[in-house]
Design a protein around this motif. Structure first.
Motif, PDB file in Angstrom:
ATOM      1  N   ARG A  95       0.731  -1.153  -0.023  1.00 57.40           N
ATOM      2  CA  ARG A  95       0.020  -0.123   0.083  1.00 57.40           C
ATOM      3  C   ARG A  95       0.741   1.153   0.042  1.00 57.40           C
ATOM      4  NH1 ARG A  95      -4.684   0.085   4.329  1.00 57.40           N
ATOM      5  NH2 ARG A  95      -5.344   1.703   2.722  1.00 57.40           N
ATOM      6  N   GLU A  99      -0.199   3.270  -3.205  1.00 58.53           N
ATOM      7  CA  GLU A  99      -1.419   4.392  -2.831  1.00 58.53           C
ATOM      8  C   GLU A  99      -0.840   5.874  -2.814  1.00 58.53           C
ATOM      9  OE1 GLU A  99      -4.678   3.747  -0.339  1.00 58.53           O
ATOM     10  OE2 GLU A  99      -4.031   1.603  -0.094  1.00 58.53           O
ATOM     11  N   ALA A 103      -2.525   8.637  -5.350  1.00 59.14           N
ATOM     12  CA  ALA A 103      -2.947  10.166  -4.982  1.00 59.14           C
ATOM     13  C   ALA A 103      -2.574  10.986  -5.859  1.00 59.14           C
ATOM     14  CB  ALA A 103      -2.656  10.190  -3.539  1.00 59.14           C
ATOM     15  N   ASP A 138     -13.831   3.898   4.914  1.00 58.31           N
ATOM     16  CA  ASP A 138     -12.463   4.061   4.662  1.00 58.31           C
ATOM     17  C   ASP A 138     -11.938   3.339   3.317  1.00 58.31           C
ATOM     18  OD1 ASP A 138      -9.328   4.422   5.626  1.00 58.31           O
ATOM     19  OD2 ASP A 138      -9.592   2.597   5.146  1.00 58.31           O
ATOM     20  N   HIS A 142     -10.376   5.351  -0.175  1.00 56.84           N
ATOM     21  CA  HIS A 142      -9.262   4.783  -0.787  1.00 56.84           C
ATOM     22  C   HIS A 142      -9.365   4.300  -2.274  1.00 56.84           C
ATOM     23  CE1 HIS A 142      -6.282   5.150   2.351  1.00 56.84           C
ATOM     24  NE2 HIS A 142      -7.186   4.939   3.133  1.00 56.84           N
ATOM     25  N   ARG A 143     -10.615   3.630  -2.651  1.00 59.47           N
ATOM     26  CA  ARG A 143     -11.061   3.274  -3.935  1.00 59.47           C
ATOM     27  C   ARG A 143     -11.550   4.591  -4.720  1.00 59.47           C
ATOM     28  NH1 ARG A 143     -14.317   1.076  -7.779  1.00 59.47           N
ATOM     29  NH2 ARG A 143     -13.838  -1.016  -8.791  1.00 59.47           N
ATOM     30  N   LEU A 158      -5.978  -1.859  -6.232  1.00 62.54           N
ATOM     31  CA  LEU A 158      -6.680  -1.578  -5.194  1.00 62.54           C
ATOM     32  C   LEU A 158      -7.645  -2.502  -4.433  1.00 62.54           C
ATOM     33  CD1 LEU A 158      -6.416   0.989  -3.095  1.00 62.54           C
ATOM     34  CD2 LEU A 158      -5.338   1.414  -5.021  1.00 62.54           C
ATOM     35  N   HIS A 194      -7.739  11.775   5.690  1.00 64.98           N
ATOM     36  CA  HIS A 194      -8.116  11.865   4.196  1.00 64.98           C
ATOM     37  C   HIS A 194      -8.530  13.225   3.687  1.00 64.98           C
ATOM     38  CE1 HIS A 194      -9.932   7.553   5.038  1.00 64.98           C
ATOM     39  NE2 HIS A 194      -8.644   7.539   4.942  1.00 64.98           N
ATOM     40  N   MET A 213      -1.015  11.163   1.559  1.00 68.95           N
ATOM     41  CA  MET A 213      -1.467   9.609   1.570  1.00 68.95           C
ATOM     42  C   MET A 213      -0.204   8.769   2.257  1.00 68.95           C
ATOM     43  SD  MET A 213      -3.799   7.501   1.086  1.00 68.95           S
ATOM     44  CE  MET A 213      -4.750   7.899  -0.451  1.00 68.95           C
ATOM     45  N   LEU A 217      -0.975   6.549   5.786  1.00 73.90           N
ATOM     46  CA  LEU A 217      -0.753   4.991   5.656  1.00 73.90           C
ATOM     47  C   LEU A 217       0.409   4.473   6.730  1.00 73.90           C
ATOM     48  CD1 LEU A 217      -0.899   4.347   1.671  1.00 73.90           C
ATOM     49  CD2 LEU A 217      -2.354   3.663   3.453  1.00 73.90           C
TER      50      LEU A 217
END
Length: 235
Positions: A95, A99, A103, A138, A142-143, A158, A194, A213, A217
């Motif tokens: 991740r 991720e 982003a 959550d 993220h999706r 994802l 977020h 992001m 994480l």
């Protein structure tokens, strides 16, 4: 070495499964380790494993290992096995690699309506009242970031990682973490983080979105490490 009947080996195998792989998807020890623990030959053990696999209690993949439960559906077997074998730490590492970059790409592509969509997802997280609701919000956030990045391959990645997070090993780690932080941190700190991601995306600032992001994480990764360490006094 003790001479075992098939019924006795099966009984011992079931005990070993309960002890070493208590949840569906958990990986069992190697054949060598199981044979040594039971005190039987590898040939006798393999016969018992074949019986358990036929009954749907375990499934095996050459070169990957033996897992509790039936072989999962929905993904190619090779990819599913890799997910089943991954540790929570490896999932978080994946991740962290993927991720933040998603982003950043979302920041390059986002329209005003995309930013508003992500803000609504943030608010869904803020008003969650239960663990299940918070986790669902959550996952949608993220999706949603991947959706704004507008690349179906990234969305698929994802989704792939989300499937892995439903595995027993991840859930056990997350259960320990959740008992420490509770729903308040989901709707507070995590939602604030977020929001920071969305700020970078709305401004079209890929660096800010990526860094926000990554910070989010890393917060999760730190909480999970502390949740698994009984000597740690708390966050």
């Amino acid at each position: 070495m003790t001479r075992w009947t098939q019924a006795a080996v099966l009984a011992r195998m079931r005990q070993e499964i309960e002890a070493s792989a208590p949840d569906p998807g958990d990986r069992l020890p190697t054949e060598r380790a199981l044979a040594a623990a039971i005190g039987c030959s590898r040939q006798t053990l393999r016969a018992a494993l074949a019986r358990l696999e036929a009954e749907g209690e375990i499934w095996r993949r050459h070169g990957q290992g033996t897992f509790r439960g039936r072989a999962p559906l929905g993904h190619p077997v090779r990819e599913t096995v890799r997910l089943q074998a991954a540790t929570p730490e490896q999932l978080m590492q994946a991740r962290l690699l993927i991720e933040p970059a998603i982003a950043a790409e979302a920041a390059r592509r986002a329209s005003r309506s995309d930013a508003q969509y992500l803000l609504r997802l943030v608010e869904d997280g803020r008003v969650a009242t239960s663990r299940g609701g918070a986790e669902e919000a959550d996952a949608r956030f993220h999706r949603g970031v991947a959706e704004v990045a507008a690349n179906p391959i990234l969305i698929g990645l994802l989704d792939h990682l989300a499937d892995a997070r439903r595995r027993a090993a991840w859930q056990r780690e997350w259960d320990r973490t959740y008992r420490r932080i509770g729903v308040g941190e989901f709707v507070g700190l995590h939602s604030d983080q977020h929001q920071s991601v969305v700020t970078g995306i709305a401004e079209g600032n890929a660096d800010v979105a990526e860094q926000a992001m990554r910070a989010h994480l890393l917060t999760i990764a730190t909480a999970m490490r502390r949740g698994s360490d009984p000597a740690d006094p708390g966050l």
